[in-house]
Enzyme design. Structure first.
Site, short mmCIF file in Angstrom:
data_model
loop_
_atom_site.label_atom_id
_atom_site.label_comp_id
_atom_site.label_asym_id
_atom_site.label_seq_id
_atom_site.Cartn_x
_atom_site.Cartn_y
_atom_site.Cartn_z
N ARG A 52 0.87 -1.17 0.00
CA ARG A 52 0.00 0.00 0.00
C ARG A 52 0.92 1.23 0.00
O ARG A 52 2.13 1.12 0.10
CB ARG A 52 -1.03 0.00 1.15
CG ARG A 52 -0.68 -0.70 2.42
CD ARG A 52 0.42 -0.08 3.20
NE ARG A 52 0.19 1.34 3.41
CZ ARG A 52 1.12 2.23 3.60
NH1 ARG A 52 2.40 1.87 3.62
NH2 ARG A 52 0.85 3.49 3.78
N GLY A 53 0.29 2.42 -0.06
CA GLY A 53 1.08 3.63 -0.23
C GLY A 53 1.18 3.92 -1.72
O GLY A 53 1.50 3.01 -2.52
N ARG A 89 -7.27 -0.18 -6.99
CA ARG A 89 -7.59 0.84 -5.97
C ARG A 89 -7.70 2.18 -6.70
O ARG A 89 -6.83 2.51 -7.51
CB ARG A 89 -6.52 0.91 -4.87
CG ARG A 89 -6.51 -0.30 -3.94
CD ARG A 89 -5.60 -0.07 -2.75
NE ARG A 89 -6.18 0.84 -1.76
CZ ARG A 89 -5.50 1.35 -0.73
NH1 ARG A 89 -4.22 1.06 -0.57
NH2 ARG A 89 -6.09 2.15 0.13
N GLN A 202 -2.16 2.18 10.00
CA GLN A 202 -0.88 2.24 9.29
C GLN A 202 0.17 3.02 10.11
O GLN A 202 1.37 2.77 9.98
CB GLN A 202 -1.03 2.91 7.93
CG GLN A 202 -1.76 2.09 6.89
CD GLN A 202 -3.24 2.43 6.85
OE1 GLN A 202 -3.83 2.77 7.87
NE2 GLN A 202 -3.85 2.33 5.68
N ASP A 243 -2.03 10.90 -1.71
CA ASP A 243 -2.40 9.89 -2.70
C ASP A 243 -2.72 10.52 -4.04
O ASP A 243 -2.65 9.88 -5.08
CB ASP A 243 -3.58 9.05 -2.21
CG ASP A 243 -3.09 8.12 -1.12
OD1 ASP A 243 -3.02 8.57 0.05
OD2 ASP A 243 -2.73 6.98 -1.43
N ASN A 253 -5.47 12.41 0.96
CA ASN A 253 -4.58 11.52 1.74
C ASN A 253 -5.46 10.74 2.70
O ASN A 253 -6.69 10.94 2.76
CB ASN A 253 -3.52 12.35 2.48
CG ASN A 253 -2.43 11.48 3.08
OD1 ASN A 253 -1.88 10.61 2.41
ND2 ASN A 253 -2.14 11.66 4.36
N LYS A 254 -4.86 9.85 3.44
CA LYS A 254 -5.59 8.96 4.35
C LYS A 254 -6.63 9.72 5.18
O LYS A 254 -6.37 10.82 5.65
CB LYS A 254 -4.59 8.24 5.25
CG LYS A 254 -5.14 7.23 6.22
CD LYS A 254 -6.02 6.19 5.60
CE LYS A 254 -5.40 5.43 4.46
NZ LYS A 254 -6.38 4.66 3.66
O1 MRU Z 1 -4.55 3.20 2.26
P1 MRU Z 1 -3.06 3.42 2.18
O2 MRU Z 1 -2.32 2.79 3.32
O3 MRU Z 1 -2.52 3.00 0.83
O4 MRU Z 1 -2.89 4.97 2.31
C1 MRU Z 1 -1.61 5.50 2.25
C2 MRU Z 1 -1.55 6.96 2.43
O5 MRU Z 1 -2.55 7.62 2.62
C3 MRU Z 1 -0.19 7.59 2.28
O6 MRU Z 1 -0.13 8.76 3.02
C4 MRU Z 1 0.09 7.92 0.82
O7 MRU Z 1 -0.20 6.85 -0.03
C5 MRU Z 1 1.48 8.36 0.63
S1 MRU Z 1 2.70 7.02 0.68
C6 MRU Z 1 4.17 7.80 0.38
#
Ligand code: MRU
Length: 363
Positions: A52-53, A89, A202, A243, A253-254
């Protein structure tokens, strides 16, 4: 069996006919790797958040495309492969930017063998570029931390972050973590407040793990604590990942990032987004209106995963079994709440004009 990881340590590496990735669902309790040899396994790893990320999703997708072509019978299978990966995703734009780029380079090719060779070369290139991009984010962001320390050398620089935008979300270095790791190398003391980041934790699981691994002082906090810390002068700067950043600087972002940005604004604390240029969606002009926000299964909210005393990983239900839960994966922080964007080309204000100054080719 002991896992042999490459040096320097990375989150994705090649093995014979495939790649290995760290199973991020098992961290911080178990370090396990997963082998990926097929398109289907690549899509599964992204959907299930084994990886993920935003940048790591894109790199896995790039190899997925290569695996898909190795399974293909004819060049026209390319479009079905792309669709399968694009449907994994929706929010992190790096995946779409990467697939668009690969499609552009691959689709003119006439022979399947040529396509396969090119896809592998591109996947390798995209991985190496990510390493360099993230290293550069650190170079660009480091002066912000140096400046805070110069003004207040009596305590470590107090950084608050949300989710995991460290190396685990990328290949090496990470985005928010790159200036932090480079500050440590320069002897600047830092302390990171790590939002646990419900529902999948996370922050508590991944950011805390990698900061521990890098010897960075940190404290895990529940997601609701940041505002209180900011009110009491315990945060110097917030740095979060992204993201998708639209042309005008709005940032997805998250989930929960927006609330931290609001609290930071109210307390006059600088709020920065650290992002690779691959996270910019140059085709979107308004984050709230144009970014597709992923919604995931309600069980991620209703159940919490953790390790028992004997080390086995298990999940427990924390709500009445019949309660409904809503699991929205990301939120959008409007550009007006963002102090600046730390990109691999430099730090700029969160607006179109400033982004275009750094990326004139996108005019
Ligand atoms: O759902 P995730 O764990 O993929 O979400 C990740 C994030 O929101 C990160 O902040 C983002 O992808 C940046 S990773 C460098």
């Amino acid at each position: 069996m002991a896992v042999v990881t490459p040096k320097p340590f990375r989150t994705l590496w090649e093995i014979k006919d495939g790649i290995q990735v760290i199973d991020q669902r098992k961290l911080p309790h178990h370090f396990e790797v997963v082998n990926i040899f097929t398109l289907e396994q690549s899509v599964w790893a992204i959907k299930e958040m084994v990886v993920r990320g935003a940048p790591l999703i894109a790199c896995t997708g790039a190899y997925g495309l290569y695996f898909g072509l190795m399974e293909a019978k004819k060049t026209s299978d390319l479009s079905g492969i792309l669709t399968a990966i694009r449907n994994s995703r929706p929010t992190a734009v790096n995946l779409f930017n990467t697939l668009d780029r690969m499609e552009q380079e691959l689709s003119p090719l006439q022979e399947l063998g040529e396509m396969q060779k090119k896809a592998l070369a591109l996947a390798r290139l995209i991985v190496e570029e990510d390493v360099e991009i993230c290293r550069s984010i650190g170079v660009q962001g480091l002066p912000l931390l140096e400046d805070i320390y110069r003004k207040n050398p009596n305590r470590p620089v107090q950084i608050l972050t949300h989710c995991n935008a460290g190396m685990l979300g990328c290949i090496e270095w990470g985005t928010i973590s790159s200036p932090i790791y480079q500050a440590k190398e320069k002897g600047i003391p830092v302390h990171v407040w790590v939002d646990e980041t419900r529902p999948r934790n996370q922050g508590a699981n991944l950011t805390a793990w990698e900061l521990t691994k890098h010897g960075i002082d940190h404290t895990v906090i529940v997601d609701n604590t940041g505002g209180h810390l900011m009110q009491h002068g315990m945060v110097d700067i917030c740095i979060v990942g992204a993201d998708r950043v639209t042309r005008n600087g709005d940032t997805a972002n998250k989930i929960g990032t927006y609330l931290k940005a609001l609290a930071a604004k109210d307390n006059a604390i600088p709020f920065y987004i650290a992002l690779p240029s691959t996270t910019i969606d140059w085709n979107s002009f308004n984050g709230l209106k144009e970014i597709e926000i992923e919604e995931r299964h309600e069980d991620e909210v209703k159940y919490v995963w953790g390790a028992r005393e004997d080390g086995t990983i298990d999940k427990v239900l924390i709500t009445p079994k019949t309660s409904k839960a809503l699991n929205i994966g990301f939120d959008v922080t409007p550009n007006r709440l963002i102090t600046g964007l730390i990109t691999d080309r430099g730090v700029c204000a969160a607006n179109e004009e400033s982004l275009l100054n750094l990326f004139p080719e996108k005019h």
